[in-house]
Design an enzyme around this catalytic site. Sequence first.
Site, PDB file in Angstrom:
ATOM      1  CD  GLU A 236       5.486  11.819  -6.402  1.00  0.00           C
ATOM      2  OE1 GLU A 236       5.584  13.050  -6.343  1.00  0.00           O
ATOM      3  OE2 GLU A 236       4.551  11.234  -6.986  1.00  0.00           O
TER       4      GLU A 236
ATOM      5  NE  ARG B 123      -3.433  10.054  -4.542  1.00  0.00           N
ATOM      6  CZ  ARG B 123      -2.630  10.342  -5.581  1.00  0.00           C
ATOM      7  NH1 ARG B 123      -2.698  11.518  -6.157  1.00  0.00           N
ATOM      8  NH2 ARG B 123      -1.764   9.444  -6.029  1.00  0.00           N
TER       9      ARG B 123
ATOM     10  NE  ARG C 159       2.689  11.807  -0.793  1.00  0.00           N
ATOM     11  CZ  ARG C 159       2.397  11.360  -2.003  1.00  0.00           C
ATOM     12  NH1 ARG C 159       3.346  10.766  -2.731  1.00  0.00           N
ATOM     13  NH2 ARG C 159       1.188  11.479  -2.511  1.00  0.00           N
TER      14      ARG C 159
ATOM     15  CB  SER D 264       8.018  15.285  -8.589  1.00  0.00           C
ATOM     16  OG  SER D 264       7.455  14.057  -8.950  1.00  0.00           O
TER      17      SER D 264
END
Length: 427
Positions: free
Chosen positions: A352, A280, A394, A355
Site C-alpha cells: 500500500e 511502517r 513509501r 488510501s
Amino acid sequence: MIDPNLIRQHLDETAAQLARRGLTLDCARLQALESERKSLQTECERLQHERNQISRKIGIAKADGEDIEPIKTKVTGISERLQKLTGKLDGVQNELTEMLLGIPNIPDTTVPDGAGEDENLEIRRWGEPQKLDFQAKDHVALGASLGMLDFELAAKLSGSRFATMSGPLARLHRALIHFMLDVHTREHGYKEWYVPYIVNADSLLGTGQLPKFSEELFALQRADNERPAYLIPTAEVPLTNLLRDEIINAEELPRCYVAHTPCFRSEAGSYGKDTRGMIRQHQFEKVEMVQFVAPEKSSDALETLTGHAETILQKLKLPYRVMSLCAGDLGFSACKTYDLEVWLPGQQAYREISSCSNFKSFQARRLQARWRNPENRKPELLHTLNGSGLAIGRTLVAIMENHQDRHGTIHIPEVLQPYVGGMSKIG
C-alpha cells in the site's frame, strides 16, 4: 458518526449493514437507551410546559392580592423534579452519543463482502513489474550500501521505527514533496495549505480518530494542564477541520485542498508487522488530498481523487494495482476505499502506498461541516473524501527498489530530475 435516525427508525437494517464489517451492534442496549431518552424528553417537556403555565398565574394572583406562596411552592417542586429528570436525560443522551461515536461508517453498497485484506478486490493494474537479471535489493540494503539511509543512528536519537536520510537521498525525498504538490495544484486544481501539526481533541473527534483510536496517537502533555493536544496522524485531520462548524454556498463546491505534513503514529498493536525499513514508521511525510463535495457528487469524486493519486505513480513509472477494500477491511470512518499498492521488487510484493476514501456525511456530521442547498436554501451536511497523494517515504522506497541497477545505483525518474538540480542517479 452515522445518522442517529438510522438507529431510531431502521435499527435492524443498520445492524445488518454493519455486520458486513464484522460488527455486532448492541441493538438491545440502543433500543433501551432510545426508549428511555424519548420517555424522559417527553416528561421534561411536559414539566416545562406545566411550570410555564403555573408561573404565569403568579403575576395574576399577585395583582389580585391573592396569596402566591402555594403557587411558588408548586413551581419550586416542578423545577426540582425537572432538574433531576434533565440530569438523567443528559446522562442517557451522553451514553447514546458515546455509543454512536463508537459505531463505524456503513459500507457503501458497491463495497465487496469480505472479512479482511485477503478478500479485497483488485480493480485494475498499471505497468508491468520489471524482470531484473539480478537479485533485487530492498531499500534497506540499498540505503545502507549508499551510506545515506540509517536506522541505527535514528534509534540512538529516538528509538525504533525512525530513520535518518542524508545527502542526495534526503534531497530526493524533499524533491518528491515539491513534485507531488506541484502536480496536484497545477494539474488537478487543489488549493495548497500549510496547517498545524498539533491539534486539539475536537479536531480528532471530528475526523474519527477519537475517541476510539486514542492509543494510536501521540498525546502531548501541556504545561498549563489544559486538555491534551495531539501530533497529527495525517494532514486529513487539520485539512478536514478547516470547515468544522462552517456553512458554505453551493457555488463554492467542490473544495479541493492539499497539504504536505509530517505524520506521527504510535502504531499500537502493530509490533512484529513491517518492522524492517521505512514501511511502517512512527514519523513520516505525506502529501494529503481532501475534498468537500455535494452529496450526489461524492461517488464520482472518489474515482477522480483516486485518479489523482494514480497520476503520481504513473509519472514516476511505478507499477501499481488498485484494490477495492472489502467491508471487513474498511477504515472506521470510510464507507468505501481504494488502496493503491505499488510493486516493490525487494519484497516481490505489492504494498500500500495510498488510501483514497469516501466518508459521505460520517465526518461532516461530527464536524457540522455543511453547505447551503440552492433548492431549499437550507444547510445540509457535506460529503468528505481524502487520499494520500502520496506517502513520501513509501514512494521513495518504491523508486529505490524499482529504479535500481545491479551496482546498487538508483536512477532518478525523469520528472524528478528538475527538482534535484538535474541529477539523474544516486550511486
